[in-house]
Design a protein around this motif. Structure first.
Motif, mmCIF file in Angstrom:
data_model
loop_
_atom_site.group_PDB
_atom_site.id
_atom_site.type_symbol
_atom_site.label_atom_id
_atom_site.label_comp_id
_atom_site.label_asym_id
_atom_site.label_seq_id
_atom_site.Cartn_x
_atom_site.Cartn_y
_atom_site.Cartn_z
ATOM 1 N N ARG A 17 40.602 37.076 39.503
ATOM 2 C CA ARG A 17 40.584 38.468 40.097
ATOM 3 C C ARG A 17 41.034 39.329 40.690
ATOM 4 N N VAL A 18 42.096 39.410 39.359
ATOM 5 C CA VAL A 18 43.374 40.023 39.078
ATOM 6 C C VAL A 18 42.988 40.959 38.294
ATOM 7 N N ALA A 19 43.130 42.770 39.035
ATOM 8 C CA ALA A 19 43.049 43.533 37.792
ATOM 9 C C ALA A 19 43.953 44.522 37.021
ATOM 10 N N VAL A 20 45.040 43.351 37.310
ATOM 11 C CA VAL A 20 47.063 44.064 36.924
ATOM 12 C C VAL A 20 47.752 42.442 36.867
ATOM 13 N N ASN A 29 38.175 44.375 42.428
ATOM 14 C CA ASN A 29 37.239 43.582 43.240
ATOM 15 C C ASN A 29 35.776 43.737 43.626
ATOM 16 N N GLU A 56 34.701 43.563 48.925
ATOM 17 C CA GLU A 56 35.317 43.455 47.849
ATOM 18 C C GLU A 56 36.264 42.802 48.179
ATOM 19 N N GLY A 77 42.896 48.747 42.510
ATOM 20 C CA GLY A 77 42.537 47.459 42.699
ATOM 21 C C GLY A 77 41.432 47.076 43.644
ATOM 22 N N ALA A 78 40.928 47.688 44.409
ATOM 23 C CA ALA A 78 40.050 47.542 45.641
ATOM 24 C C ALA A 78 38.457 47.440 44.340
#
Lengths: 559, 443
Positions: A457-460, A79, A145, A75-76
């Motif tokens: 701003r979310v990857a999941v 970000n 990030e 996730g970082a």
């Protein structure tokens, strides 16, 4: 038709028709104090950053094709990707891109030989490459990030050295922006020809003046915020650390006091471009010239009173209502512009040039950003969609549907003046169709996923939003592809485009009353502007355009 | 410019037809658009959501009129005012119309005033503090939410007393239990960065702001009242989402609001069983450990298949019992696990960073307080995670004091037998408390 005496200035009247050589490409890689060289330097550099930032946007969309983390290692990593995407697009693409057009066009429109401070102008540009290196190097250490908004304590206590480099780079870019803006203000207020009162000034100059006033007044606040952030990060101060008596909302207040006006820094010059392009390509004066000029100033002023709407979910509840009211008020001067542009094209003789298509595309898309802006100002609804994809959609409608469409309009409009060659109109139209629909289908569905519950701003994300995100992803690649069309068009037209001549669009503003590209000193003598920069349709304007054509060799194809 | 005015197309039958078509298209278009509203918003699960959605309808209708007006005029312009063929002439020299400009300044101003007024009304209605909040069995109780990277923790400060005379605190982890008609009023605190507590179905959102932990942090409040949703099966689940970027696991920072049908269902299905479980902890330390470990935010960073945890921020706990004995020379498996929980920085697994908070009896953060018997149970539970275990569970009770001794220099007297809940931890050396705090702040 009765002959009307048209004063063009001594140079134009005595001029021998000749071909002005283009500057060698190597000129653009050197220090130069010529505003035209600097303008192109800004333009090419920003366009390269646009491609880098755009490639990052496509990586973001690739990651979001599935609800799980698959492309990125963490996730970082995701970000830091959108952090650098936002930073590049704002600080290294849109803001310097307007400096590009401002630099090239404004002195020409004023009939000036250069900017007021040519050396300062060059220095402002040459701050950008080192600043970009600093920001991008940060990406390869421990990348920032915390988003381009860099809220502490995430950006202070929980981030690596890349965040420090990010702040240093942004600092340098702020300095560059302040220097450029002071230059524009002095140039516009002092270097007009005696015949050109403020109320006869082209609207691009009005817009650049308003933008520069905002930048000079707001950017020092960014510098202040970044200085405090840097001190917190490296000198052990606690401005934003609650445990040491600091306050995290301090950053949000100072940051948005700059960054909301920065939205207008990014969009007002585009509005100036619109006024130019719509008037020239529909052969009709700008409707309500004074109101259009004044509304730029109105937006600049009200734009300073709305910053805390970015903090609707963190601000003390009692303070939210006043900011809701100021935010809604800003819709009024924006509406004035929109209706004035409609009044401009209404009843005109519209030429569907690529520049005009992008200007019409701006109006068609920017209005959606305006409507969602008012919706976001409505506090109870904002509480629901704050920090969601609805907001992502809103600001892309403003900054892509607005600024980028205007940048493309400006590119197609002034490319002949910059290079002396016309761009390919067929490719321009194809480019427009891909950009318009690619953009619409990328960003419109984001409103809906945001309202349904997808935060930004979310990857999941919740698998329920997968099909929406796949539609967005596929459209984003169409949008990304459209960029290659314009790159091809620029390169091809630079070498093989038809010769443009001095005034291919038959426009009345002064930048067209000289050769394309203009000579080093722009005009050999002080040019005399036509009495009304948008006075199309009169005998006097027709005579003026004839005189311009006659004075400068006009060998290229007509538009 | 008077002479040019005649150049503007005057109102013709064609224009009237165009205007009529525009009105028809926008009416149909807006109607079509509003029919999508239930599809583009989550269910209306709170009293607040109804008024927010009414405001949304009004915004969409006004926005729709503006949208179709502008796009319609653009479309008309590009169709009717196109330069045809080889037409190289200019348009009419028409510089403006002060009356028209006044109209399009004043009408939007009035619309904006109208929207500000109705937004203000909805806002004051929704943000007004309510009487009788968090009612459980006729009493108001405090419900607190803790945000930590990357998990929500909900705690209910009940008015029931435990055997030690202290009010019982229910920890329901990432799940908020409520019931239809309960005026929920949550106090939000963050342990680290800014988070934002968002329940889309309730249309509420509030940021959690870091404050000084020494002065109780900087609590913020969020209020909503669940209402019945037609066709919903109760108890109904609604997601809680973190809406403010908080780092690596931001997207995973989710929770659930469980709305029970009424207060008795809430008591029966959640409240009473939770209190019962606290008053009657499982005698078996492994079973108790399975309960205890879920009260902490471990799941936000670790993977553990037995409990359906999935995250790659920290090392996986699957099969930890097989590896624990080999990690640190001289430390037995149970000692290693105990040390890793109470003093997580003592050994960082290669490939991971020092992100884990400290847990223990004296850490500053109330959510991370972990008594020796809780630790014992958690160690016992983790010792069962693996095909074969290096742990000597019987030895765990001995290992914990040993671990505590090595880590904090505390002298702990612990007896933890079957069915024996009498546990005491004594601080042999008062000066050592500062070391515990140092461990916590270094996390």
């Amino acid at each position: 038709m009765a002959t009307i005496a048209v004063p063009l200035g001594a140079e134009a009247e005595s001029r021998e028709p000749d071909v002005v050589a283009r500057p060698a490409l190597s000129e653009y890689l050197r220090w130069s104090v010529d505003h035209k060289i600097i303008g192109v330097q800004y333009g090419v550099a920003s366009f390269i950053f646009f491609l880098v930032g755009g490639a990052m946007a496509l990586l973001i969309r690739l990651e979001l094709l599935t609800p799980e983390l698959d492309l990125m290692v963490s996730g970082a990593a995701y970000n830091s990707l959108f952090t650098i995407h936002g930073t590049i697009m704002i600080f290294l693409f849109i803001i310097p891109m307007w400096a590009a057009f401002g630099n090239f066009v404004v002195p020409l429109q004023l009939g000036a030989k250069d900017m007021a401070f040519p050396w300062l102008n060059a220095f402002a540009f040459w701050l950008i490459p080192p600043a970009a290196v600093v920001v991008l190097l940060g990406y390869f250490v421990t990348p920032a990030e915390a988003g381009w908004t860099s809220y502490p304590p995430l950006s202070t206590l929980f981030s690596g050295d890349g965040q420090t480099l990010w702040a240093l780079g942004a600092h340098l870019l702020g300095i560059s922006s302040i220097m450029g803006s002071i230059n524009f203000i002095v140039t516009i207020l002092n270097m007009r020809p005696p015949q050109m009162t403020l109320w006869r000034m082209p609207l691009l100059c009005w817009a650049v003046l308003a933008t520069s006033i905002i930048a000079v007044m707001a950017t020092p606040f960014l510098a202040g915020a970044l200085t405090l952030l840097l001190l917190d990060r490296v000198a052990g101060t606690t401005f934003f650390d609650a445990a040491g008596g600091g306050d995290v909302l301090l950053w949000q207040n100072i940051f948005w006091f700059y960054s909301h006006p920065a939205v207008y820094i990014m969009v007002l010059p585009g509005m100036g471009v619109l006024s130019e392009v719509l008037s020239v390509h529909s052969r009709k004066p700008v409707f309500g010239y004074r109101m259009v000029g004044l509304s730029s100033m109105g937006i600049a002023f009200v734009g300073f009173t709305v910053w805390a709407h970015h903090m609707f979910t963190s601000l003390q509840p009692e303070l939210r209502i006043p900011f809701m009211i100021t935010t809604m008020i800003i819709a009024v001067p924006t509406g004035i512009k929109m209706f004035s542009w409609l009044g401009t094209i209404w009843g005109g003789k519209i030429r569907f040039t690529s520049a005009m298509l992008f200007a019409l595309g701006f109006m068609s898309m920017f209005v959606i950003g305006g409507i969602t802006g008012v919706m976001l100002a409505a506090l109870p609804f904002d509480i629901h969609v704050h920090d969601t994809y609805f907001v992502v959609s809103h600001f892309h409608f403003v900054l892509f549907g607005g600024s980028v469409f205007a940048i493309y309009a400006a590119l197609y409009h002034w490319f002949p003046k910059v290079t002396g060659r016309m761009m390919n109109e067929r490719l321009g139209r194809i480019h427009f169709v891909f950009t318009y629909f690619g953009f619409l289908f990328t960003f419109f569905p984001m409103h809906i996923v945001g309202m349904l519950g997808m935060p930004r701003r979310v990857a999941v994300y919740d698998p329920a939003f997968t099909s929406w995100n796949q539609l967005i992803g596929v459209s984003a690649f169409v949008l990304g592809f459209s960029t290659f069309i314009v790159i091809y068009n620029i390169i091809r037209s630079y070498y093989r485009g038809p010769i443009a001549g001095a005034n291919p669009w038959r426009a009345l503003t002064l930048e067209w009353a000289t050769t394309s590209p203009p000579p080093v000193t722009n005009f050999a003598d002080d040019p005399i502007p036509f009495e009304d920069p948008y006075g199309y349709g009169t005998e006097a304007s027709a005579a003026y355009l004839e005189a311009v054509d006659a004075a400068f060799d006009r060998r290229g194809a007509r538009a | 410019m008077e002479d040019n005015r005649s150049n503007i197309p005057s109102i013709s039958p064609a224009a009237i037809v165009v205007a009529a078509v525009f009105i028809l298209v926008s009416a149909v278009g807006i109607n079509w658009f509003t029919s999508f509203v239930p599809v583009v918003l989550p269910p209306q699960a709170s009293a607040e959501s109804k008024s927010v959605d009414e405001l949304f309808y009004i915004l969409v209708i006004i926005g729709g009129v503006v949208f179709f007006l502008i796009q319609g005029m653009l479309l008309i312009s590009v169709i009717f005012f196109r330069a045809r063929g080889d037409d190289r002439s200019d348009g009419p020299t028409y510089h403006g119309n002060p009356l028209l400009e006044l109209v399009w300044t004043i009408i939007p101003s009035l619309v904006v005033v109208f929207l500000a007024v109705i937004s203000f009304n909805v806002w004051s209605q929704n943000s007004e503090p309510k009487a009788a909040v968090n009612m459980v069995e006729g009493e108001e109780i405090a419900i607190n939410v803790n945000g930590a990277r990357y998990a929500w923790t909900h705690t209910y400060q009940t008015d029931r007393l435990g055997p030690d005379g202290v009010p019982i605190v229910i920890n329901s982890g990432d799940t908020l239990h409520t019931y239809i008609g309960q005026n929920v009023d949550l106090e939000l605190r963050t342990q680290d960065v800014i988070h934002s507590y968002w329940v889309p179905a309730m249309r509420v959102k509030q940021d959690l702001l870091p404050g000084n932990p020494a002065t109780g942090g900087r609590p913020t409040e969020i209020r909503f009242t669940p209402v019945r949703v037609e066709g919903e099966a109760y108890p109904a689940d609604y997601p809680i989402v973190c809406a403010e970027l908080c780092g690596d696991g931001h997207g995973r920072m989710r929770g659930t609001v469980v709305v029970h049908e009424d207060e008795s269902a809430f008591l029966e299905q959640f409240y009473e069983p939770a209190i019962h479980a606290i008053l009657n902890p499982p005698a078996d330390p492994v079973l108790r450990g399975e309960v205890e470990i879920q009260k902490y935010v471990c799941y936000s960073c670790h993977t553990l298949d037995s409990l359906d945890w999935e995250s790659s921020t920290g090392p996986s706990l699957n099969g930890i019992a097989e590896r624990a004995g080999d990690r640190v020379p001289g430390q037995s498996a149970e000692e290693y696990i105990a040390t890793s929980v109470w003093n997580s920085q003592a050994f960082v697994v290669p490939g991971y960073t020092e992100q884990m908070a400290a847990f223990g009896p004296e850490v500053i953060d109330a959510n991370n307080i972990m008594s020796p018997e809780q630790l014992y149970a958690i160690v016992a539970y983790l010792c069962t995670q693996g095909e074969q275990s290096d742990c000597d569970i019987d030895n765990a009770s001995a290992a914990i004091p040993g671990a505590i001794k090595t880590v904090f220099g505390l002298e702990v007297d612990i007896t933890f037998g079957q069915g024996d809940d009498e546990v005491s931890a004594s601080d042999a050396d008062g000066a050592d408390a500062s070391e515990t705090e140092a461990g916590a702040s270094g996390a």
